[in-house]
Design a protein around this motif. Structure first.
Motif, PDB file in Angstrom:
ATOM      1  N   UNK A  70      83.519  76.579  54.153  1.00  0.00           N
ATOM      2  CA  UNK A  70      82.709  75.613  53.402  1.00  0.00           C
ATOM      3  C   UNK A  70      82.313  74.448  54.307  1.00  0.00           C
ATOM      4  N   UNK A  71      81.356  73.654  53.846  1.00  0.00           N
ATOM      5  CA  UNK A  71      80.942  72.439  54.538  1.00  0.00           C
ATOM      6  C   UNK A  71      81.234  71.253  53.634  1.00  0.00           C
ATOM      7  N   UNK A  72      82.112  70.375  54.066  1.00  0.00           N
ATOM      8  CA  UNK A  72      82.466  69.191  53.290  1.00  0.00           C
ATOM      9  C   UNK A  72      82.104  67.955  54.099  1.00  0.00           C
ATOM     10  N   UNK A  73      81.376  67.051  53.494  1.00  0.00           N
ATOM     11  CA  UNK A  73      80.979  65.807  54.166  1.00  0.00           C
ATOM     12  C   UNK A  73      81.147  64.638  53.203  1.00  0.00           C
ATOM     13  N   UNK A  74      81.796  63.576  53.684  1.00  0.00           N
ATOM     14  CA  UNK A  74      82.013  62.364  52.888  1.00  0.00           C
ATOM     15  C   UNK A  74      82.702  62.716  51.569  1.00  0.00           C
ATOM     16  N   UNK A 110      90.230  76.941  56.144  1.00  0.00           N
ATOM     17  CA  UNK A 110      90.055  77.730  57.358  1.00  0.00           C
ATOM     18  C   UNK A 110      88.588  77.962  57.689  1.00  0.00           C
ATOM     19  N   UNK A 111      88.208  77.638  58.931  1.00  0.00           N
ATOM     20  CA  UNK A 111      86.839  77.870  59.375  1.00  0.00           C
ATOM     21  C   UNK A 111      85.803  76.961  58.753  1.00  0.00           C
ATOM     22  N   UNK A 112      86.245  75.959  57.998  1.00  0.00           N
ATOM     23  CA  UNK A 112      85.300  75.045  57.340  1.00  0.00           C
ATOM     24  C   UNK A 112      84.819  73.974  58.312  1.00  0.00           C
ATOM     25  N   UNK A 113      83.737  73.315  57.949  1.00  0.00           N
ATOM     26  CA  UNK A 113      83.240  72.166  58.701  1.00  0.00           C
ATOM     27  C   UNK A 113      83.531  70.914  57.879  1.00  0.00           C
ATOM     28  N   UNK A 114      84.425  70.081  58.381  1.00  0.00           N
ATOM     29  CA  UNK A 114      84.918  68.926  57.630  1.00  0.00           C
ATOM     30  C   UNK A 114      84.499  67.650  58.345  1.00  0.00           C
ATOM     31  N   UNK A 115      83.720  66.821  57.671  1.00  0.00           N
ATOM     32  CA  UNK A 115      83.203  65.600  58.266  1.00  0.00           C
ATOM     33  C   UNK A 115      83.437  64.425  57.326  1.00  0.00           C
ATOM     34  N   UNK A 116      84.079  63.380  57.846  1.00  0.00           N
ATOM     35  CA  UNK A 116      84.319  62.152  57.089  1.00  0.00           C
ATOM     36  C   UNK A 116      85.064  62.420  55.786  1.00  0.00           C
ATOM     37  N   UNK A 117      86.221  63.044  55.905  1.00  0.00           N
ATOM     38  CA  UNK A 117      87.116  63.259  54.768  1.00  0.00           C
ATOM     39  C   UNK A 117      88.253  62.259  54.835  1.00  0.00           C
ATOM     40  N   UNK A 118      88.781  61.869  53.676  1.00  0.00           N
ATOM     41  CA  UNK A 118      89.964  61.010  53.638  1.00  0.00           C
ATOM     42  C   UNK A 118      90.856  61.441  52.489  1.00  0.00           C
ATOM     43  N   UNK A 119      92.160  61.106  52.612  1.00  0.00           N
ATOM     44  CA  UNK A 119      93.162  61.583  51.659  1.00  0.00           C
ATOM     45  C   UNK A 119      94.093  60.453  51.221  1.00  0.00           C
ATOM     46  N   UNK A 120      93.581  59.313  50.779  1.00  0.00           N
ATOM     47  CA  UNK A 120      94.464  58.192  50.431  1.00  0.00           C
ATOM     48  C   UNK A 120      95.405  58.526  49.278  1.00  0.00           C
ATOM     49  N   UNK A 121      96.712  58.341  49.520  1.00  0.00           N
ATOM     50  CA  UNK A 121      97.713  58.557  48.479  1.00  0.00           C
ATOM     51  C   UNK A 121      97.942  59.999  48.095  1.00  0.00           C
ATOM     52  N   UNK A 122      97.415  60.944  48.866  1.00  0.00           N
ATOM     53  CA  UNK A 122      97.513  62.357  48.502  1.00  0.00           C
ATOM     54  C   UNK A 122      98.649  63.066  49.218  1.00  0.00           C
ATOM     55  N   UNK A 123      99.135  64.131  48.584  1.00  0.00           N
ATOM     56  CA  UNK A 123     100.181  64.975  49.144  1.00  0.00           C
ATOM     57  C   UNK A 123      99.580  66.320  49.509  1.00  0.00           C
ATOM     58  N   UNK A 124      99.809  66.744  50.756  1.00  0.00           N
ATOM     59  CA  UNK A 124      99.312  68.028  51.239  1.00  0.00           C
ATOM     60  C   UNK A 124     100.493  68.959  51.444  1.00  0.00           C
ATOM     61  N   UNK A 125     100.455  70.113  50.789  1.00  0.00           N
ATOM     62  CA  UNK A 125     101.511  71.112  50.929  1.00  0.00           C
ATOM     63  C   UNK A 125     100.888  72.475  51.231  1.00  0.00           C
ATOM     64  N   UNK A 126     101.312  73.072  52.339  1.00  0.00           N
ATOM     65  CA  UNK A 126     100.810  74.396  52.742  1.00  0.00           C
ATOM     66  C   UNK A 126      99.281  74.423  52.810  1.00  0.00           C
ATOM     67  N   UNK A 127      98.711  73.344  53.344  1.00  0.00           N
ATOM     68  CA  UNK A 127      97.263  73.264  53.527  1.00  0.00           C
ATOM     69  C   UNK A 127      96.900  73.908  54.861  1.00  0.00           C
ATOM     70  N   UNK A 128      95.828  74.702  54.863  1.00  0.00           N
ATOM     71  CA  UNK A 128      95.401  75.430  56.062  1.00  0.00           C
ATOM     72  C   UNK A 128      94.102  74.843  56.605  1.00  0.00           C
ATOM     73  N   UNK A 129      94.117  74.544  57.907  1.00  0.00           N
ATOM     74  CA  UNK A 129      92.919  74.045  58.582  1.00  0.00           C
ATOM     75  C   UNK A 129      92.611  74.831  59.847  1.00  0.00           C
TER      76      UNK A 129
END
Length: 216
Positions: free
Chosen positions: A127-131, A145-164
């Motif tokens: 996928x393509x995720x921007x802002x 996996x294989x995504x295009x990630x631009x200007x993402x943020x994760x304030x206060x979030x919990x990541x578990x078993x996340x794949x990049x």
């Protein structure tokens, strides 16, 4: 950060919303429509949603492949095993919503906020995720996996078993995340922004990836 209200009445188009009746229809255009629970059915593949709101909606196994969502607001809803592959999302927000088993590979997501949401077993491969902002969310088994990630943020979030793994990252700010559980370890983090504490926490995984043995 894109502005997303917490209440339906605060939407700029709230006074224009008309209630939806009946099932979703393929290739339909929904303009200023309010979808309200408890359950919504029907194949909505290729549909367009413009300035729409979903409140308390249960979507289970729905087909929304290649659908387009522009200025859409989703609050207090549950989307389970929904097929949103190759869909487009823009200037939209999810508030207090559960997305479980969602398929969204190959999608385009721009200027979207997820606030106090739970994302579990979500497929965003290629996928393509921007802002995009994940604020106070739980991301468990989410696959970028294989995504295009631009200007993402994760304030206060919990990541578990996340794949990049295999993703392309530009200005992906992980500093606000309260926990970084990355299934691929440091693989795929090139282009990410980390805090010093996070770097120390990930140090054993970096060392293992580089074949470094640390002994005291």
């Amino acid at each position: 950060m894109p502005s997303v209200p917490d209440q339906l009445a605060d939407l700029p188009y709230a006074h224009l919303l008309a209630p939806h009746t009946g099932p979703l229809r393929r290739d339909e255009r929904y303009d200023t429509v309010h979808f309200e629970g408890p359950e919504l059915e029907g194949p909505g593949n290729g549909a367009t949603f413009l300035e729409c709101a979903f409140t308390g909606v249960q979507l289970s196994g729905a087909k929304l492949r290649q659908a387009r969502f522009n200025e859409v607001w989703v609050q207090g809803s549950r989307w389970v095993a929904v097929d949103c592959a190759e869909s487009e999302w823009q200037d939209s927000g999810f508030v207090g919503t559960v997305l479980a088993g969602l398929t969204a590979y190959g999608s385009a997501v721009r200027r979207v906020v997820f606030r106090q949401c739970k994302l579990e077993a979500v497929n965003l491969r290629g996928a393509t995720l921007r802002d995009v902002v994940f604020e106070d969310c739980l991301l468990r088994d989410v696959d970028f996996g294989g995504a295009r990630l631009t200007e993402l943020s994760f304030p206060g979030s919990t990541l578990e078993e996340v794949r990049m793994g295999g993703a392309t990252l530009r200005q992906v700010d992980l500093r606000g995340a309260t926990h970084l559980g990355l299934a691929d370890g440091p693989d795929g983090l090139r282009g990410a922004i980390l805090g010093t504490t996070q770097l120390f926490e990930l140090a054993p995984q970096f060392a293992q990836a580089l074949g470094i043995v640390v002994r005291d």
